[in-house]
Design an enzyme around this catalytic site. Structure first.
Site, PDB file in Angstrom:
ATOM      1  N   ASP A 406       0.635  -1.115   0.014  1.00  0.00           N
ATOM      2  CA  ASP A 406      -0.099   0.073   0.068  1.00  0.00           C
ATOM      3  C   ASP A 406       0.736   1.189  -0.131  1.00  0.00           C
ATOM      4  OD1 ASP A 406      -2.400   1.612   0.446  1.00  0.00           O
ATOM      5  OD2 ASP A 406      -1.839   1.479   2.852  1.00  0.00           O
ATOM      6  N   LYS A 407       0.349   2.325  -0.288  1.00  0.00           N
ATOM      7  CA  LYS A 407       1.394   3.618  -0.111  1.00  0.00           C
ATOM      8  C   LYS A 407       1.235   4.338   1.025  1.00  0.00           C
ATOM      9  CE  LYS A 407       0.517   7.454  -2.475  1.00  0.00           C
ATOM     10  NZ  LYS A 407       0.741   8.710  -1.511  1.00  0.00           N
ATOM     11  N   PHE A 507     -18.605  10.771   4.687  1.00  0.00           N
ATOM     12  CA  PHE A 507     -17.467  10.342   3.851  1.00  0.00           C
ATOM     13  C   PHE A 507     -17.278   8.992   3.437  1.00  0.00           C
ATOM     14  CE2 PHE A 507     -13.187   8.726   3.057  1.00  0.00           C
ATOM     15  CZ  PHE A 507     -12.709   9.612   1.800  1.00  0.00           C
ATOM     16  N   LYS A 530     -16.149  18.731   0.648  1.00  0.00           N
ATOM     17  CA  LYS A 530     -14.788  18.675   0.357  1.00  0.00           C
ATOM     18  C   LYS A 530     -14.355  17.111  -0.140  1.00  0.00           C
ATOM     19  CE  LYS A 530     -12.957  17.736   4.782  1.00  0.00           C
ATOM     20  NZ  LYS A 530     -12.271  18.177   5.986  1.00  0.00           N
ATOM     21  N   ARG A 561      -0.762  15.629  -1.406  1.00  0.00           N
ATOM     22  CA  ARG A 561      -2.134  15.182  -1.392  1.00  0.00           C
ATOM     23  C   ARG A 561      -3.094  16.457  -1.447  1.00  0.00           C
ATOM     24  NH1 ARG A 561      -2.694   9.818   1.983  1.00  0.00           N
ATOM     25  NH2 ARG A 561      -4.743   9.627   0.445  1.00  0.00           N
ATOM     26  N   ASP A 783      -1.498  -0.885   6.147  1.00  0.00           N
ATOM     27  CA  ASP A 783      -1.776  -0.483   7.288  1.00  0.00           C
ATOM     28  C   ASP A 783      -3.088  -0.221   7.764  1.00  0.00           C
ATOM     29  OD1 ASP A 783      -1.319   2.807   7.719  1.00  0.00           O
ATOM     30  OD2 ASP A 783      -1.703   1.795   5.877  1.00  0.00           O
TER      31      ASP A 783
END
Length: 1097
Positions: A406-407, A507, A530, A561, A783
Site C-alpha cells: 500500500d502507499k 465520507f 470537500k 495530496r 496498514d
C-alpha cells in the site's frame, strides 16, 4: 395492527429480527411469541472437556504420517510381526501427546480469556431496579446500564445517556484500532429517559437486520408505543449501535437495549478464523513422503517375493531343526504372503519419519519468537516490536517473489503537513514559516495575486465547518460539533458567525467526499463539500474548474495530496426536499446505503468550486533503501494505492520504485479515453506494450534466475477503471485474452503502480498474480482496513502497526512497526528460516534412510525371516531421544551466513529462491548420501564379522552385537554429520550434540546392565559393555564413521578452496582500474547484483 400501518409495503424478511425492549409485550391482548436468540457467552475455544480427546485425535489423524503410523501400530497388534507394537506405538503416542498438550494449552488460554469476559459483572434494569448479573446471562431485549470507562458487554441500541443531548463518546481501539473518540447518538424520543424508572417504563420494539460482521453497517428501526398516541417509528443506523468490545468515554453512564449477544455480536463474527495458509515447504514434505512410501513398498515387495523364491527350496522352507506346525501348514499361501508383506512393512516402517512433524511444529513455534525478540524491529515511538500471528509461514518469508504494498501509511508516514492552498486560482503559500500562511505576523508572505476577501473567508469557513472532528467537553476549542439528531446545536466558527448544523453527508471511500449542511444566523442555508478532485470536479460548474485544476495537477506532480473545496447555497424548498428524502432513506430497512447514496448524489450536484488544499505525506525513513534492497533480492514490487496517479507516481520516484532510466507504460483512463471506443483503444495499447516487452526482446541467454532484468527497465502504471475493464470487459470482447496479455506485460515489468484502487481490486490483483504459472509466492503489506482483503489473499500477509488502526495488523500473519523492517524480516529472518527448515526436512529423511537400509540388507542374510537387526528399545528411541535434539537446536540457531551480511547483500536471497533447497536435486543428493552410508555401516560391520571371533579367547559375537555395532556407527555418524553442517556454534549446539551421544552411550550401558523383569527375553544383557571390550570393534566403529563422513569432509574442503579462490579473484578485479567504476551508478545495488551474477556464470 399498528405495525402493519408502519411497515406498509415492506414485508418482514427472514433477514430481520424483532426485539422487544425490556421484554414488555406491546399490548396485553397481542399474542407475544418470543424469538429464540443465543445467550451472551463468548466462545473462542475449540474444545470442551468432553470433546477434547475425540476431536483432537480426529484432527491429528487427518495427517498422513500419523494415520499411517496408526495403521502400522494396529497391524503390529493384530498380526504376529517381528517387532513389538511398542516400537511404533510409543513414538506415535509421544507425537500425539506432545501435539495434544500444545493444542490443549493454547485452548486452555482461550477458555481462560473467555471466562474473564463471560463472568464479568454487568447491571441490568429489571422492574425499575438495577440487578447485577454475569455478562453471559444477558438476553436479547435486556436493558443494560454501562458506566464510564466500562466495555460494552454486547451490541446495544443506545437509548439514553447522562448527557442531556443524548450523545456518548466511544473508543473502538479493540475492534479496529482507532483510538479517537467516536460520537454515538441515542434514539431521539428516548433521550429523556435517563433514570432506571423512566427507562423501565418504555414500551417499544426494534426491528433490525440479522447479525452480520461489518462493523460500520447497521440498519434497523425502533417503534415506540405511547400510552394513547400513535406509535412513532425512528430509523436506527450505525451511529445508534454500541458495539461489544468498545469502551465508553467522557460519559457518566448510558442505557442500551441488547440486540445482538454472544457469538452473534459483530466483534465475535469478525473473529471467526482466517483461512489456513499452507507453506510451500509442507507441499515438498508431502511429495518426499510419497517417494519414501514408494521406497518402503518396494522394499517390502522385494523381500516378500525373495522370501518365497528362497523358500521354494524345501530344505530352506522347512529345515529338519524347525518343522512347521499343523496351523502353519494349513494357512492359505495368499494369506501367508499378505501377512509376510505386512510384517516387512512394519519392519521397515521407520523410513517414514513420524517425529519430523513434531520437530517441524516445535521449530516453527519456537522459531517465531526470534522475530518478536528482534530488537532492531522494536519501534521506540509506539513502544512495540514485531508480532507473529501465524508461525506456520516462517520459511515462506524466504521465498517471496512479489511484494504488493500500500502507499499511504506504508511507504509514507500518514502524517499530513499543510503546504499550500489555492482560492479561485490564486496560490497562498508561506515561504518562511511552515505554519499558517494567512497570518501577517509570521513574516513576509509571498502572494501570487489575491482572491476577494469574501472568497477567502468562505474558503476558511468551509474548512472550519466541513469535518467530523470531536473534542472533549472540557476543551474550549472553536469548531463545529453536532449532528442531524441535534438540530439547534449552535457553535462559533473560527472566522466568526454562528452556525447551526443540520446534516452531515458522511465520507466513504466510494464517494471520496463529505458534506455538511448548515444554517447561518441570517437564515441562509449552505452546503459545504470537500473531497478528491475526481469526485468534486464533475459536480461543479465546468468553467470554474480550469484555474484550480492547474494547481491541483502541479501539486500532485510534486507528490502532495490534494483536496478540493466546493459550496452551494440552498433554498428552503431545496433543503426541505433533501431533509425529507434523507429521513425517508434513513427509515428504509432494505438497501438503506444505496438510497442514502442517491440522496447525497442529488444534494451535491451543481456546486461552486472555491479552491483546493495541498498537504504533504512524507516518505517513511529508509523506504527507498528497502525497496531497492527488495529489487536487488530479485523481488518485484507493486504499489497498490487508492491515491491519484500523479501523487502516487511522484512517491514511486521518491522511493526509487521507478528510476530515472525506467520507461513508463501507462494504462490509465487518460490514455484509454472516455469515448465509446475505449475498449478498442485499450486493446491497441495492450498489443503495443506486449510487442515492445515480449516480442521484440531478444531471448535471455544463460538462464539467469529470475531473469526479469531486461537491458531496459520498464514500469507499468494502471488505474482502477482500466483494471476493471481488463478484468470484467463487456460481452463483445474476449476477456481471457485481455487478462493474459495484461499479465504477460505485468510480469515483464520491474515495477508496477496501480492507482485509484478499490480494496477489492487490490485483492483481485494479488489473486491474479498468485494464480499465474509457477504459483509465485506473494506478500502483501499494508496498514489500513482497506488493505485487509489483499493481506488475507496473499501467501504471506504483513500488517503495519500504523495510524489507520490495527485491523491490518490483526488480520495479518506478521505485523511490523515500519516498512523498513520488511528488509530484515525477509532478507535475514526469511532466508534463515527457509535454510533451517529445508535442512531439517532433508536431514530427517536422510537419517531414517541410513537407519532402515541396513535392516533391509540384513534380510538377505537371514533368509528373509523378518528378523530385526536392532533391539526394540533402539528402534523406539532412535528418533525420539538419540537424534531429535541436535537437529531441533540446529533448526533454531543455525546462521550459515551472518545476519548483517544477509541484510546488507540482498543478492544472497536469490540463492534460496524458488524453493531451491527442497528441489529434487538436493533431495536425491541426500537420499544417495543416506544410501551410501547405510551400505558402509552394514557391509563394514559384515566384513568385520568375517571372523566371528572378535576376541583373543575365541568367544563368538552374536547377531545382537552385530546390530548394536551398526546402530552405534549410525548414531555417531548422523550426529557428527550435523556437527559438520553447523556453521554457527553456540553452547546449546555443543550441549545437545555431545549430550545426545553421551546419552546414547549411557543408555546402552544402563539398558544392558540390568535384568528387566518386564522383558520376556534379556537379549541385550551386557551386549554393549561386552562389545566394547573388543579392540577390533573400536577400530571398526572409528573407521566406519570416518569412511561414511569422508565424502562430506572432502566436499567441504573443496568448497572452501573454491570460495578462497573466488574471493582472491574478486579482490584482484576490484583493484584493477575500471573505467566503469568512475561513472556514478543510478542503482548501485542492482547493477552490482547482476555483474556479480555474471561473474559466477
Amino acid at each position: 395492527k399498528h405495525r402493519q400501518q408502519m411497515c406498509a409495503g415492506e414485508e418482514k424478511r427472514v433477514g430481520t429480527r424483532t426485539v422487544v425492549v425490556g421484554h414488555r409485550p406491546v399490548s396485553e391482548t397481542d399474542a407475544y411469541v418470543a424469538q429464540k436468540f443465543c445467550d451472551n457467552r463468548i466462545v473462542s475455544s475449540k474444545y470442551t472437556l468432553w470433546n477434547f480427546l475425540p476431536k483432537n485425535l480426529f484432527e491429528q489423524f487427518r495427517r498422513i504420517a500419523n494415520f499411517y503410523f496408526l495403521i502400522i501400530f494396529l497391524v503390529q497388534v493384530i498380526v504376529d510381526t517381528p517387532t513389538s507394537p511398542v516400537t511404533s506405538g510409543l513414538p506415535l503416542f509421544f507425537v500425539i501427546t506432545v501435539t495434544a498438550i500444545k493444542q490443549g494449552y493454547e485452548d486452555w488460554l482461550r477458555h481462560r480469556a473467555d471466562n474473564e469476559v463471560n463472568k464479568s459483572n454487568v447491571f441490568i434494569v429489571e422492574n425499575a431496579k438495577q440487578v447485577q448479573k454475569e455478562s453471559e446471562k444477558i438476553k436479547v431485549g435486556d436493558i443494560v446500564e454501562v458506566k464510564a470507562d466500562e466495555t460494552f458487554p454486547c451490541d446495544l441500541i443506545f437509548l439514553a445517556s447522562s448527557s442531556i443531548d443524548g450523545t456518548c463518546y466511544v473508543t473502538t481501539a479493540s475492534l479496529d484500532g482507532e483510538s479517537n473518540f467516536k460520537t454515538h447518538y441515542a434514539v431521539r424520543d428516548t433521550t429523556v429517559l435517563c433514570t432506571d424508572e423512566a427507562i423501565d417504563a418504555l414500551t417499544a420494539t426494534i426491528e433490525c437486520e440479522q447479525p452480520q460482521p461489518d462493523l460500520y453497517k447497521f440498519v434497523g428501526r425502533i417503534i415506540i408505543y405511547g400510552s394513547n398516541q400513535e406509535p412513532v417509528a425512528r430509523s436506527l443506523g450505525p451511529e445508534n449501535l454500541l458495539l461489544k468490545g468498545a469502551t465508553l468515554k467522557n460519559t457518566k453512564k448510558i442505557y442500551g437495549v441488547a440486540v445482538y449477544t454472544g457469538m452473534e455480536t459483530k466483534m465475535a463474527l469478525n473473529y471467526q478464523g482466517k483461512s489456513q495458509k499452507r507453506s510451500a515447504v509442507e507441499k515438498s514434505i508431502n511429495a518426499f513422503l510419497i517417494v519414501y512410501l514408494c521406497i518402503l513398498l518396494s522394499k517390502a515387495t522385494v523381500c516378500t517375493t525373495l522370501k518365497y523364491v528362497w523358500q521354494s527350496n524345501p530344505f530352506n522352507d522347512e529345515p529338519w531343526y524347525n518343522e512347521k506346525t499343523k496351523k502353519e501348514r494349513d494357512t492359505f499361501k495368499v494369506l501367508r504372503m499378505f501377512t509376510d508383506f505386512l510384517s516387512f512393512m512394519v519392519l521397515f516402517n521407520f523410513i517414514i519419519p513420524v517425529s519430523m512433524y513434531v520437530t517441524v511444529e516445535m521449530q516453527k513455534f519456537l522459531g517465531s519468537f526470534f522475530i518478536s525478540w528482534d530488537k532492531e524491529m522494536y519501534d521506540e515511538e509506539i513502544k512495540e516490536g514485531a508480532l507473529v500471528n501465524t508461525s506456520d509461514l516462517n520459511e515462506e518469508l524466504g521465498q517471496v517473489e512479489y511484494v504488493f504494498t500500500d502507499k499511504t501509511g506504508t511507504l509514507t508516514e500518514n502524517s499530513m503537513e499543510f503546504i499550500e492552498c489555492c482560492i479561485d486560482g490564486h496560490k497562498y503559500k508561506d515561504c518562511i514559516s511552515e505554519v499558517d500562511g494567512f497570518s501577517q505576523t509570521d513574516g513576509p508572505l509571498k502572494y501570487y495575486g489575491k482572491a476577494e476577501k469574501s472568497r477567502e473567508e468562505l474558503f476558511l469557513r468551509a474548512l472550519c465547518l466541513c469535518h467530523t472532528v470531536q473534542i472533549k467537553e472540557a476543551d474550549q476549542v472553536d469548531g463545529l460539533i453536532g449532528h442531524p439528531e441535534h438540530v439547534g446545536f449552535l457553535i462559533s466558527s473560527l472566522v466568526g458567525g454562528r452556525y447551526q448544523l443540520l446534516h452531515v453527508l458522511n465520507f466513504d471511500p466510494v464517494r471520496r467526499r463529505m458534506s455538511v449542511i448548515v444554517r447561518t444566523t441570517t437564515g441562509t442555508l449552505l452546503l459545504f463539500c470537500k473531497g478528491a478532485d475526481s469526485s468534486i470536479f464533475p459536480r461543479v460548474q465546468q468553467e470554474e474548474i480550469q484555474q484550480t485544476k492547474v494547481h491541483v495537477d502541479r501539486n500532485a506532480m510534486d507528490g502532495y495530496r490534494t483536496l478540493c473545496v466546493a459550496f452551494k447555497e440552498l433554498t428552503q424548498k431545496e433543503y426541505d426536499k433533501i431533509d425529507r428524502q434523507l429521513n425517508e432513506a434513513k427509515m428504509a430497512l432494505q438497501d438503506r446505503e444505496e438510497k442514502m447514496a442517491k440522496v447525497f448524489e442529488d444534494a451535491e450536484a451543481d456546486m461552486h468550486l472555491i479552491g483546493a488544499t495541498a498537504v504533504e505525506d512524507r516518505l517513511q525513513e529508509q523506504s527507498a533503501e528497502t525497496i531497492e534492497a527488495l529489487h536487488a533480492a530479485g523481488m518485484k514490487v507493486w504499489v497498490l494505492t487508492g491515491d491519484k496517479m500523479e501523487t502516487a507516481k511522484s512517491t514511486c520516484y521518491a522511493c526509487r520504485l521507478f528510476q530515472t532510466s525506467t520507461e513508463l507504460l501507462e494504462l490509465t483512463a487518460k490514455m484509454v479515453g472516455e469515448s465509446e471506443r475505449k475498449e478498442d483503444r485499450l486493446h491497441e495499447l495492450l498489443m503495443e506494450y506486449h510487442k515492445k516487452l515480449i516480442q521484440d526482446v531478444p531471448k535471455n541467454r544463460g538462464g539467469l534466475k529470475r531473469s526479469w532484468t531486461l537491458s531496459q527497465e520498464y514500469g507499468l502504471i494502471i488505474d482502477g477503471s482500466t483494471l476493471s475493464l481488463i478484468l470484467n470487459p463487456s460481452q463483445d470482447s474476449s476477456p481471457s485474452n485481455y487478462k493474459n496479455i495484461f499479465l504477460q506485460i505485468c510480469l515483464k515489468c520491474t515495477a508496477v503502480l496501480c492507482c485509484r484502487m478499490a480494496p477489492l481490486q487490490k485483492a483481485q490483483i494479488v489473486r491474479m498474480v498468485k494464480n499465474t504459472k509457477g504459483s509465485p509466492i506473494t506478500l502483501s503489506i499494508g496498514d489500513g482496513a482497506n488493505d485487509v482483503s489483499m493481506i488475507l489473499e496473499a501467501h504471506v500477509g504483513i500488517g503495519i502497526k500504523g495510524k489507520e488502526g490495527r485491523q491490518a495488523s490483526r488480520n495479518s500473519d506478521y505485523a511490523v512497526p515500519k516498512f523498513k523492517h520488511l528488509r530484515k524480516l525477509l532478507l535475514a529472518h526469511g532466508h534463515l528460516y527457509y535454510v533451517r527448515i529445508a535442512h531439517l526436512v532433508q536431514y530427517f529423511f536422510y537419517k531414517n534412510l541410513c537407519f532402515i537400509l541396513p535392516q533391509f540388507l540384513y534380510q538377505f542374510f537371514c533368509g528373509f525371516s523378518q528378523q530385526p537387526l536392532y533391539d526394540a528399545a533402539y528402534l523406539t528411541m532412535y528418533n525420539i531421544c538419540f537424534t531429535s535434539l541436535p537437529i531441533l537446536a540446529y533448526s533454531l540457531l543455525e546462521q550459515h551466513i551472518n545476519i548483517d551480511t544477509l541484510t546488507s547483500d540482498p543478492q544472497l536471497y536469490m540463492k534460496v529462491s524458488d524453493n531451491a533447497m527442497l528441489q529434487w536435486r538436493p533431495f536425491l543428493y541426500w537420499t544417495f548420501l543416506g544410501a551410501f552410508e547405510g551400505l558402509v555401516f552394514f557391509f563394514g560391520v559384515y566384513f568385520l564379522f568375517q571372523n566371528s571371533s572378535l576376541e583373543d579367547n575365541g568367544k563368538v559375537f552374536g547377531n545382537w552385537t552385530f546390530g548394536t555395532i551398526v546402530f552405534t556407527v549410525l548414531v555417531f555418524t548422523v550426529t557428527l554429520k550435523l556437527a559438520l553442517d553447523t556453521r554457527f556454534w553456540t553452547w546449546m549446539n555443543h550441549f545437545v550434540i555431545w549430550g545426545s551421544l553421551a546419552f546414547y552411550v549411557f543408555f546402552s550401558f544402563f539398558w544392558g546392565g540390568v535384568i528387566w523383569p518386564f522383558l520376556k527375553q534379556q537379549r541385550m544383557y551386557f551386549v554393549f559393555a561386552h562389545m566394547l571390550t573388543s579392540v577390533s570393534t573400536w577400530l571398526a566403529i572409528v573407521l566406519l564413521i570416518f569412511i561414511s563422513l569422508f565424502p562430506e569432509i572432502l566436499l567441504i574442503v573443496l568448497k572452501n578452496i573454491r570460495e578462497k579462490n573466488h574471493q582472491v579473484r574478486n579482490k584482484m578485479i576490484r583493484k584493477a582500474p575500471d573505467s566503469l567504476s568512475a561513472r556514478p551508478s543510478v542503482r548501485p545495488l542492482l547493477l552490482r547484483t547482476f555483474s556479480d551474477e555474471s561473474n559466477v556464470l
